[in-house]
Motif scaffolding. Sequence first.
Motif, mmCIF file in Angstrom:
data_model
loop_
_atom_site.group_PDB
_atom_site.id
_atom_site.type_symbol
_atom_site.label_atom_id
_atom_site.label_comp_id
_atom_site.label_asym_id
_atom_site.label_seq_id
_atom_site.Cartn_x
_atom_site.Cartn_y
_atom_site.Cartn_z
ATOM 1 N N ARG A 290 14.977 17.304 -2.423
ATOM 2 C CA ARG A 290 16.179 18.192 -2.521
ATOM 3 C C ARG A 290 15.884 19.307 -3.861
ATOM 4 N N GLU A 291 14.655 18.991 -4.509
ATOM 5 C CA GLU A 291 14.619 20.091 -5.621
ATOM 6 C C GLU A 291 12.925 20.126 -5.751
ATOM 7 N N GLU A 292 12.470 21.491 -5.842
ATOM 8 C CA GLU A 292 11.039 22.025 -5.866
ATOM 9 C C GLU A 292 10.467 21.151 -7.270
ATOM 10 N N GLY A 293 9.186 20.753 -7.104
ATOM 11 C CA GLY A 293 8.387 20.234 -8.188
ATOM 12 C C GLY A 293 7.188 19.855 -7.846
ATOM 13 N N PHE A 294 6.608 19.193 -8.895
ATOM 14 C CA PHE A 294 5.455 18.149 -8.706
ATOM 15 C C PHE A 294 5.890 16.814 -8.603
ATOM 16 N N TYR A 295 5.165 16.087 -7.505
ATOM 17 C CA TYR A 295 5.888 14.601 -7.317
ATOM 18 C C TYR A 295 4.414 13.752 -7.256
ATOM 19 N N PHE A 296 4.699 12.631 -7.745
ATOM 20 C CA PHE A 296 3.817 11.453 -7.654
ATOM 21 C C PHE A 296 4.020 10.718 -6.443
ATOM 22 N N VAL A 297 3.312 10.623 -5.485
ATOM 23 C CA VAL A 297 3.732 10.293 -4.031
ATOM 24 C C VAL A 297 3.051 8.833 -4.097
ATOM 25 N N TYR A 298 3.400 7.577 -3.547
ATOM 26 C CA TYR A 298 2.703 6.380 -3.361
ATOM 27 C C TYR A 298 3.002 5.863 -2.332
ATOM 28 N N SER A 299 2.270 4.724 -1.846
ATOM 29 C CA SER A 299 2.526 3.825 -0.889
ATOM 30 C C SER A 299 1.520 2.695 -0.908
ATOM 31 N N GLN A 300 1.966 1.525 -0.209
ATOM 32 C CA GLN A 300 1.297 0.331 0.170
ATOM 33 C C GLN A 300 2.087 -0.180 1.303
ATOM 34 N N VAL A 301 1.140 -0.921 2.129
ATOM 35 C CA VAL A 301 1.358 -1.559 3.125
ATOM 36 C C VAL A 301 0.626 -2.846 3.207
ATOM 37 N N PHE A 302 1.233 -3.997 3.533
ATOM 38 C CA PHE A 302 0.442 -5.247 3.508
ATOM 39 C C PHE A 302 0.172 -5.629 5.013
ATOM 40 N N TYR A 303 -1.009 -5.464 5.555
ATOM 41 C CA TYR A 303 -1.269 -5.735 6.979
ATOM 42 C C TYR A 303 -1.555 -7.078 7.144
ATOM 43 N N THR A 304 -1.085 -7.476 8.621
ATOM 44 C CA THR A 304 -1.411 -8.881 9.018
ATOM 45 C C THR A 304 -1.913 -8.571 10.476
ATOM 46 N N THR B 84 -4.163 -5.559 1.998
ATOM 47 C CA THR B 84 -3.239 -4.250 1.557
ATOM 48 C C THR B 84 -3.833 -3.211 1.385
ATOM 49 N N CYS B 85 -3.387 -2.388 1.767
ATOM 50 C CA CYS B 85 -3.780 -0.727 1.624
ATOM 51 C C CYS B 85 -2.807 0.187 0.724
ATOM 52 N N ASN C 264 0.952 -5.009 13.047
ATOM 53 C CA ASN C 264 1.588 -6.326 12.380
ATOM 54 C C ASN C 264 1.417 -5.981 11.087
ATOM 55 N N ILE C 265 2.678 -5.954 10.352
ATOM 56 C CA ILE C 265 2.741 -5.804 8.836
ATOM 57 C C ILE C 265 3.770 -6.575 8.342
#
Length: 255
Positions: free
Chosen positions: A158-172, A214-215, A239-240
């Motif tokens: 909703r607001e312009e800017g610089f963002y730190f985007v992160y993610s993790q998925v635990f795969y099975t 995990t990734c 499968n996660i």
Amino acid sequence: MDVGFRSGGQRRRPVWAALVLALALLISFCLGALSLWHVLALKHEVAELRSEVAWRRTQQQPGEPGDAQAARGDEAVSVSQLLSKPTVLVPGVNEKAAPLAQTSSGTMGEGSVLQPCLQMMPDRRRSAVRQEHTTISWQVGLRRGSALVEHQNTILVREEGFYFVYSQVFYTDKTFTMGHVINRIKHNIVGNELQTVTLFRCIQTMNPVFPYNTCYTAGIAKLEAGDSVELLIPRQSANISLDGDSTFFGALRLL
């Protein structure tokens, strides 16, 4: 006499070698059994911790009636409506939402929130969307500020800017390789620009015998108001793990 003593000593050497070998095998067997016991004990502790976390989660977030869940899942909120809500939501605190204020000099005013963030966790009450890709059904785990909101399993900016985007998925999954991509869906495109652009990728090899891995991927991206960020798994049926401590997706505004 000397010859007889030597021949007797040579006969005893195979006996001592056999005893040493048997002793070594016995020690190896004991060490293996001890290691197996430690592994089983560790698995039992992990299972107890997961059950305790699940119990605490149900105590902190009581379930809603089925009709309320269906109504919330079917509710479609337009991007323009979300962009027009200048509120700050701090989860876990029962207080009125404060407007986001900023003076003309650039300093943050009273009632403002520094470094807005949003972290989402899998929603166990809704199944993942499985088409060409697997899309995880998300729910808000933590939100601060008004710059980021959850919208149809994506992070809406909703607001312009610089963002730190992160993610993790635990795969099975027993598939040889698993992974996911973080895409930016542009709100405004110019000319022949692509509306969907891949920001980050994550690829992880899987063990077919013990398919647990995990990734994690993260990075900084400049996002404009109205953009959306999504997490997609390029598998029709992945499968996660749906535990919030091992599978999560979020963003933090830096500037």
